[in-house]
Design an enzyme around this catalytic site. Structure first.
Site, mmCIF file in Angstrom:
data_model
loop_
_atom_site.group_PDB
_atom_site.id
_atom_site.type_symbol
_atom_site.label_atom_id
_atom_site.label_comp_id
_atom_site.label_asym_id
_atom_site.label_seq_id
_atom_site.Cartn_x
_atom_site.Cartn_y
_atom_site.Cartn_z
ATOM 1 N N GLN A 184 0.823 -1.212 0.000
ATOM 2 C CA GLN A 184 0.000 0.000 0.000
ATOM 3 C C GLN A 184 0.857 1.263 0.000
ATOM 4 O O GLN A 184 1.556 1.538 0.969
ATOM 5 C CB GLN A 184 -0.882 0.005 1.256
ATOM 6 C CG GLN A 184 -1.705 1.260 1.456
ATOM 7 C CD GLN A 184 -2.444 1.251 2.784
ATOM 8 O OE1 GLN A 184 -1.902 0.788 3.795
ATOM 9 N NE2 GLN A 184 -3.673 1.739 2.799
ATOM 10 N N GLY A 185 0.794 2.026 -1.061
ATOM 11 C CA GLY A 185 1.549 3.276 -1.144
ATOM 12 C C GLY A 185 0.656 4.492 -0.948
ATOM 13 O O GLY A 185 0.251 5.148 -1.906
ATOM 14 N N TYR A 186 0.304 4.738 0.290
ATOM 15 C CA TYR A 186 -0.522 5.911 0.620
ATOM 16 C C TYR A 186 0.335 7.002 1.276
ATOM 17 O O TYR A 186 0.498 8.089 0.766
ATOM 18 C CB TYR A 186 -1.632 5.509 1.603
ATOM 19 C CG TYR A 186 -2.915 5.006 0.989
ATOM 20 C CD1 TYR A 186 -2.934 4.348 -0.237
ATOM 21 C CD2 TYR A 186 -4.128 5.180 1.652
ATOM 22 C CE1 TYR A 186 -4.131 3.877 -0.771
ATOM 23 C CE2 TYR A 186 -5.328 4.715 1.118
ATOM 24 C CZ TYR A 186 -5.320 4.067 -0.093
ATOM 25 O OH TYR A 186 -6.496 3.614 -0.611
ATOM 26 N N SER A 187 0.880 6.674 2.477
ATOM 27 C CA SER A 187 1.548 7.686 3.297
ATOM 28 C C SER A 187 2.813 8.219 2.648
ATOM 29 O O SER A 187 3.528 7.491 1.946
ATOM 30 C CB SER A 187 1.929 7.095 4.653
ATOM 31 O OG SER A 187 0.809 6.531 5.280
ATOM 32 N N SER A 219 4.316 -0.965 4.225
ATOM 33 C CA SER A 219 4.467 -2.297 4.822
ATOM 34 C C SER A 219 4.681 -3.338 3.741
ATOM 35 O O SER A 219 3.952 -3.388 2.754
ATOM 36 C CB SER A 219 3.220 -2.690 5.615
ATOM 37 O OG SER A 219 3.041 -1.802 6.677
ATOM 38 N N GLU A 260 -9.568 -1.685 4.880
ATOM 39 C CA GLU A 260 -8.396 -1.865 5.728
ATOM 40 C C GLU A 260 -8.798 -1.850 7.199
ATOM 41 O O GLU A 260 -8.384 -2.699 7.975
ATOM 42 C CB GLU A 260 -7.380 -0.747 5.452
ATOM 43 C CG GLU A 260 -6.201 -0.777 6.427
ATOM 44 C CD GLU A 260 -5.102 0.238 6.093
ATOM 45 O OE1 GLU A 260 -5.344 1.114 5.240
ATOM 46 O OE2 GLU A 260 -4.024 0.138 6.698
ATOM 47 N N SER A 302 -4.914 6.879 12.596
ATOM 48 C CA SER A 302 -4.724 6.789 14.048
ATOM 49 C C SER A 302 -6.063 6.802 14.777
ATOM 50 O O SER A 302 -7.107 7.131 14.214
ATOM 51 C CB SER A 302 -3.891 7.977 14.525
ATOM 52 O OG SER A 302 -4.646 9.168 14.380
ATOM 53 N N GLU A 342 -7.077 8.882 16.905
ATOM 54 C CA GLU A 342 -7.649 10.234 16.909
ATOM 55 C C GLU A 342 -8.413 10.501 15.613
ATOM 56 O O GLU A 342 -9.487 11.115 15.617
ATOM 57 C CB GLU A 342 -6.537 11.282 17.093
ATOM 58 C CG GLU A 342 -5.910 11.305 18.491
ATOM 59 C CD GLU A 342 -4.939 10.149 18.751
ATOM 60 O OE1 GLU A 342 -4.542 9.454 17.790
ATOM 61 O OE2 GLU A 342 -4.587 9.924 19.924
HETATM 62 C C1 LIG Z 1 3.306 -0.407 11.414
HETATM 63 C C2 LIG Z 1 2.813 0.589 10.437
HETATM 64 C C3 LIG Z 1 2.502 0.184 9.159
HETATM 65 C C4 LIG Z 1 2.075 1.085 8.204
HETATM 66 N N1 LIG Z 1 1.849 0.644 6.941
HETATM 67 C C5 LIG Z 1 1.530 1.522 5.978
HETATM 68 C C6 LIG Z 1 1.401 1.098 4.635
HETATM 69 O O1 LIG Z 1 1.558 -0.076 4.323
HETATM 70 N N2 LIG Z 1 1.120 2.005 3.700
HETATM 71 C C7 LIG Z 1 0.926 3.313 3.987
HETATM 72 O O2 LIG Z 1 0.643 4.074 3.093
HETATM 73 N N3 LIG Z 1 1.048 3.764 5.265
HETATM 74 C C8 LIG Z 1 1.351 2.896 6.262
HETATM 75 N N4 LIG Z 1 1.494 3.342 7.559
HETATM 76 C C9 LIG Z 1 1.393 4.767 7.810
HETATM 77 C C10 LIG Z 1 0.184 5.180 8.631
HETATM 78 O O3 LIG Z 1 -0.968 5.183 7.847
HETATM 79 C C11 LIG Z 1 0.507 6.564 9.204
HETATM 80 O O4 LIG Z 1 1.553 6.417 10.123
HETATM 81 C C12 LIG Z 1 -0.691 7.192 9.868
HETATM 82 O O5 LIG Z 1 -1.663 7.554 8.931
HETATM 83 C C13 LIG Z 1 -0.294 8.418 10.706
HETATM 84 O O6 LIG Z 1 0.451 9.333 9.955
HETATM 85 P P1 LIG Z 1 1.825 9.917 10.523
HETATM 86 O O7 LIG Z 1 2.672 8.771 10.887
HETATM 87 O O8 LIG Z 1 2.337 10.883 9.537
HETATM 88 O O9 LIG Z 1 1.440 10.658 11.871
HETATM 89 P P2 LIG Z 1 0.853 12.131 12.009
HETATM 90 O O10 LIG Z 1 -0.255 12.326 11.052
HETATM 91 O O11 LIG Z 1 1.958 13.114 11.976
HETATM 92 O O12 LIG Z 1 0.227 12.051 13.453
HETATM 93 C C14 LIG Z 1 0.960 12.295 14.656
HETATM 94 C C15 LIG Z 1 -0.031 12.374 15.816
HETATM 95 O O13 LIG Z 1 -0.920 13.481 15.585
HETATM 96 C C16 LIG Z 1 -2.253 13.062 15.669
HETATM 97 N N5 LIG Z 1 -3.085 13.820 14.740
HETATM 98 C C17 LIG Z 1 -2.848 14.077 13.430
HETATM 99 N N6 LIG Z 1 -3.860 14.744 12.887
HETATM 100 C C18 LIG Z 1 -4.789 14.918 13.866
HETATM 101 C C19 LIG Z 1 -6.070 15.527 13.927
HETATM 102 N N7 LIG Z 1 -6.649 16.081 12.862
HETATM 103 N N8 LIG Z 1 -6.711 15.517 15.107
HETATM 104 C C20 LIG Z 1 -6.157 14.942 16.199
HETATM 105 N N9 LIG Z 1 -4.959 14.353 16.207
HETATM 106 C C21 LIG Z 1 -4.286 14.340 15.053
HETATM 107 C C22 LIG Z 1 -2.206 11.598 15.285
HETATM 108 O O14 LIG Z 1 -3.333 10.905 15.771
HETATM 109 C C23 LIG Z 1 -0.918 11.137 15.919
HETATM 110 O O15 LIG Z 1 -1.167 10.848 17.266
HETATM 111 C C24 LIG Z 1 1.918 2.457 8.543
HETATM 112 C C25 LIG Z 1 2.202 2.859 9.842
HETATM 113 C C26 LIG Z 1 2.649 1.960 10.784
HETATM 114 C C27 LIG Z 1 2.945 2.442 12.157
#
Ligand SMILES: Cc1cc2nc3c(=O)[nH]c(=O)nc-3n(C[C@H](O)[C@H](O)[C@H](O)COP(=O)(O)OP(=O)(O)OC[C@H]3O[C@@H](n4cnc5c(N)ncnc54)[C@H](O)[C@@H]3O)c2cc1C
Lengths: 401, 376
Positions: free
Chosen positions: A132-135, A167, A250, A384, A386
């Site tokens: 999955q290439g989202y983030s 992942s 998902e 997350s 949140e």
């Molecule tokens: C083990 C693992 C596997 C993953 N696998 C994939 C994958 O295969 N493909 C892929 O594309 N992504 C993947 N991800 C990425 C995952 O989707 C992101 O980590 C997630 O969406 C959070 O983004 P971020 O890490 O940039 O955190 P941030 O968005 O920077 O968040 C940091 C903190 O701020 C809080 N926050 C952010 N915005 C808000 C808001 N509006 N209101 C309240 N709180 C907020 C969050 O809840 C979090 O606590 C994976 C992540 C992990 C940990």
């Protein structure tokens, strides 16, 4: 009902006959406990491949997908029976991964006939593994802020940019991505959903190490990666709709919604109360640590109520669980409760639960250390906690922005 | 196991919703409270409920009831919970009826159940003797006397005890407080000699009484010294149906609060746009969804007479105690000052929440009991 019972008997007999002995119960040390398939998959135990091929031949790796795309074509009731019967044998799942839980169901919803015929059978058979290439580094929770560029190059598209936290990218053959096709449009309206073959020079991956010590995910770089036009899913600049649906699949998969919340689902781990009984002990028939007992009871009772709610959701949706915004609730509650359960397991096992390596700790104990660390990602990945609460507040309760 | 309602149950639920919305809105409870109404409920309204058959929902047809089962009673209780309906439904048609159904002789069932279903007889279960739920804690004595028993002791928090015609007294013929053995149920007329009933006014404006028994005469209900098993079933039935009522109240209280979040403005925006409130609202939504599931599962267990009734009763009651407590407290907090006023209805939910919480076992009681059923 007669026919369902026939189905159960027939399934039971078939599984007895076809599930190799070594595929029942937990994986032996050194064997992978979950097969992901794909061209790079190594089968340390050859039985794993036998088991996969037999199940795939019946379409039972994707039991509810239509048979014309290689699936099992089972009804919801039949699917639950298959699950029951697999649990009866302690049969391991023959294969899993994002092909089954995410892109497959999304293609069934939004793919063209050609896309379904091209991609789904290869997921069912385990030939192709997906990631999955989202983030992106700058786009996590605010996913729609993504910047990876996708340009029309005439007969095909060219993709440039970077994804992160991908992942399984190091094992995958194909990647489904959200990319920006119109940088001028408002952020949700310039995004498209494309499928990219990773076996090309324009795609490179670099693993990232996690706190659990393993490297389940990567950075993924696109440098003039080529994408054929038929690999655009949905319309150009309308990828957000497709992408959101995939997220619902998902989340319902992360929260175990697809499994209908069956109790006693085989996950290779002993129950929290069994562990607590062993490490804390009983006094007068109750766990000797009264405070811990109280905390465990809260968690166990929440888990039970959650399982019943999963069953209720299954019962309510005639279609067998098309996810809705309520999946956010399941994702949130399931992951938080699961995380708490592991913290309680730590409390129950004391320092024996915190061993890192060496013979002073059993395999079960060392596995727990890793599982506990890994569990922390369940409330981050897939949106997350949140973000899930935001979605429930907005989409379910109708609270204003 | 059915976690969804069937068509008949859905129809009953809709009918109950209409009835309660039209006939027993919270303003009725408020008026009963302000008038210090003698009975604490509205007799004509109760008779209408009887005509709808509600007093006989769990009573088999052979004994003059509807035989509609516990799920049916559950949806009615849930709707009554939404409007905080004051009526003897719980004391008489749930606790009382199930005591007679489970312990009564054929003769007693034949005589009494029809009267319950017909709204001619009100019952009350006289169980507690202390401020805490203690199912086997009776010290009230019952002594054989002629063909009946003489009861001596004092009971607290007897729901609808001041209006009941007959009291089902949980007394002791042998053993000590806390023993399951030696418990005996005695049916005593409330106007018998040696019965002194004092109405208690509770915060939720519903009805209870403290009752003194001084050699009051009654008749045996069930088997002497062996009431504990029947009592467990009666109490579990009560716990589950009270949980159903609490589910209705929790939903109503929550929906009112969410509505307020959408309309009340501060800082130029609806307060429901503040994330601190949104997240708490979303968490309450989760707790309520789980609450619906445990109540439905527990009601089905009663209908199926499953061997999981005890654990599911404790699961449901503990969860609804906590959910209703949370939702009613947050209901007030999120309404701000107006939530503290008597004129506004939201406070009624919190008062009722706490009384229900302490009825038939608080969460600590039920978690401990759940653990016992699971062998730890
Ligand atoms: C083990 C693992 C596997 C993953 N696998 C994939 C994958 O295969 N493909 C892929 O594309 N992504 C993947 N991800 C990425 C995952 O989707 C992101 O980590 C997630 O969406 C959070 O983004 P971020 O890490 O940039 O955190 P941030 O968005 O920077 O968040 C940091 C903190 O701020 C809080 N926050 C952010 N915005 C808000 C808001 N509006 N209101 C309240 N709180 C907020 C969050 O809840 C979090 O606590 C994976 C992540 C992990 C940990």
């Amino acid at each position: 009902m007669g026919t369902l019972n026939d189905f159960r008997m027939e399934t039971r007999a078939w599984l007895e006959e076809n599930c190799p002995e070594s595929m029942r119960g937990p994986a032996a040390v050194g064997e992978e406990d979950m097969i992901g398939g794909g061209k790079k998959q190594v089968y340390k135990n050859p039985d794993a491949k036998v088991w996969l091929d037999r199940m795939a031949a019946r379409g039972w790796t994707a039991p509810m997908w239509p048979t014309e795309y290689g699936g099992g074509g089972l009804s919801k009731d039949e699917y639950l029976i298959l699950q029951d019967e697999m649990i009866r044998l302690n049969a391991r799942s023959p294969i899993g991964g994002m092909g089954f839980s995410m892109i497959g169901p999304t293609l069934l919803d939004y793919g063209t006939e050609e896309q379904k015929r091209e991609h789904l059978p290869k997921i069912v058979s385990g030939e192709i593994r997906w990631c999955q290439g989202y983030s992106e580094p700058g786009a996590g929770s605010d996913l729609a802020g993504l910047q990876t560029k996708c340009e029309d190059a005439g007969d095909y598209f060219l993709v440039n940019g970077q994804k992160i936290w991908t992942s399984g990218a190091q094992y995958a053959d194909w990647i489904f991505t959200l990319v920006r096709t119109d940088p001028q449009a408002p952020k949700h309206e310039g995004i498209s959903f494309v499928l990219i073959d990773m076996d090309q020079p324009g795609v490179t991956v670099r693993p990232i190490k996690l706190i659990s010590g393993s490297s389940p995910f990567c950075e993924t770089f696109f440098d003039n990666a080529r994408v054929e036009k038929q690999n655009l899913v949905g319309q150009i600049n309308r990828g957000w709709t497709v992408g959101k649906r995939l997220l619902q699949h998902e989340r319902s998969s992360i929260s175990g919604l697809n499994s209908g919340g069956r109790r006693g689902r085989y996950d290779g781990m002993r129950g929290l109360t069994d562990v607590a009984k062993e490490y804390v002990g009983l006094a007068d028939g109750k766990l000797a640590d009264a405070t811990l007992r109280g905390e465990i009871l809260v968690n166990e009772m929440n888990q039970r109520a959650f399982g019943l709610t999963q069953q209720r959701a299954m019962a309510e949706s005639e279609s067998g669980g098309t996810p809705t915004f309520a999946t956010s609730f399941f994702k949130y509650y399931g992951s938080e409760t699961g995380k708490t359960r592991l913290e309680l397991q730590l409390k129950a096992m004391g320092t024996q639960s915190l061993g890192w390596e060496g013979d002073m700790f059993s395999d079960e104990e060392k596995t727990l250390t890793r599982t506990w660390l890994r569990s922390k990602s369940s409330t981050i990945a897939g949106g997350s906690s949140e973000i899930q609460l935001n979605i429930v507040a907005k989409r379910v309760l109708g609270l204003p922005d | 196991m059915p976690l969804v309602l069937n068509e008949e149950q859905n129809m009953l639920k809709d009918a109950a919703k209409d009835f309660c919305g039209n006939n027993t809105p919270i303003s009725q409870l408020r008026k009963l409270r302000d008038d210090k109404a003698d009975k604490g409920f509205d007799e004509p309204t109760w008779q209408q409920m009887v005509e709808l058959g509600w007093a006989g929902i769990i009573i088999p047809e052979d004994f003059g009831g509807l035989g509609f089962g516990y799920m049916g009673m559950g949806v009615v209780m849930e709707e009554c919970g939404r409007t905080l309906t004051a009526s003897p439904l719980f004391s008489t048609a749930v606790l009382g009826a199930s005591a007679i159904m489970n312990a009564g002789s054929d003769e007693q069932k034949g005589e009494l159940l029809g009267q319950v279903a017909g709204g001619e007889l009100l019952l009350a279960l006289a169980l507690e003797e202390t401020p805490h739920h203690n199912p086997y804690g009776a010290t009230t004595k019952a002594e054989k006397s002629g063909s009946g028993y003489k009861v001596t002791g004092s009971k607290k928090f007897v729901l609808d005890g001041h209006v009941a015609n007959k009291l089902i007294v949980v007394a002791r013929t042998s053993g000590n407080a806390g023993d399951r053995d030696g418990l005996t149920m005695v049916l005593v007329d409330s106007d018998a000699k040696g019965v002194k009933v004092t109405r208690t006014f509770m915060a939720d404006s519903r009805n209870a009484a403290n009752i003194e028994f001084d050699g009051a005469e009654g008749v045996l209900l069930g088997t002497e010294g062996k009431a504990a098993d029947v009592l467990d079933r009666v109490l579990d039935t009560g716990r589950i149906l009270l949980a159903a009522e609490m589910l209705g109240s929790s939903q109503e209280c929550f929906e009112r609060t969410v509505e307020y979040l959408k309309t009340r403005e501060q800082f130029g925006v609806p307060i429901g746009s503040f994330q601190a409130l949104k997240h708490r609202a979303a968490q309450m939504f989760c707790e309520i969804e789980l609450s619906k599931s445990v109540v439905l599962e527990a009601l089905s267990a009663l209908d199926e007479n499953s061997d999981e009734i005890a654990e599911l009763a404790s699961l449901a009651k503990a969860r609804l105690n906590d959910t209703y407590n949370l939702v009613s407290s947050e209901g007030i907090q999120m309404h701000g000052g107006i939530g503290m006023t008597d004129e506004y209805d939201i406070g009624f939910f919190m008062k009722r929440a706490r009384v229900s919480e302490h009825t038939l076992g608080n969460s600590a009681f039920h978690r401990n009991r759940y653990g016992e059923t699971q062998g730890y």
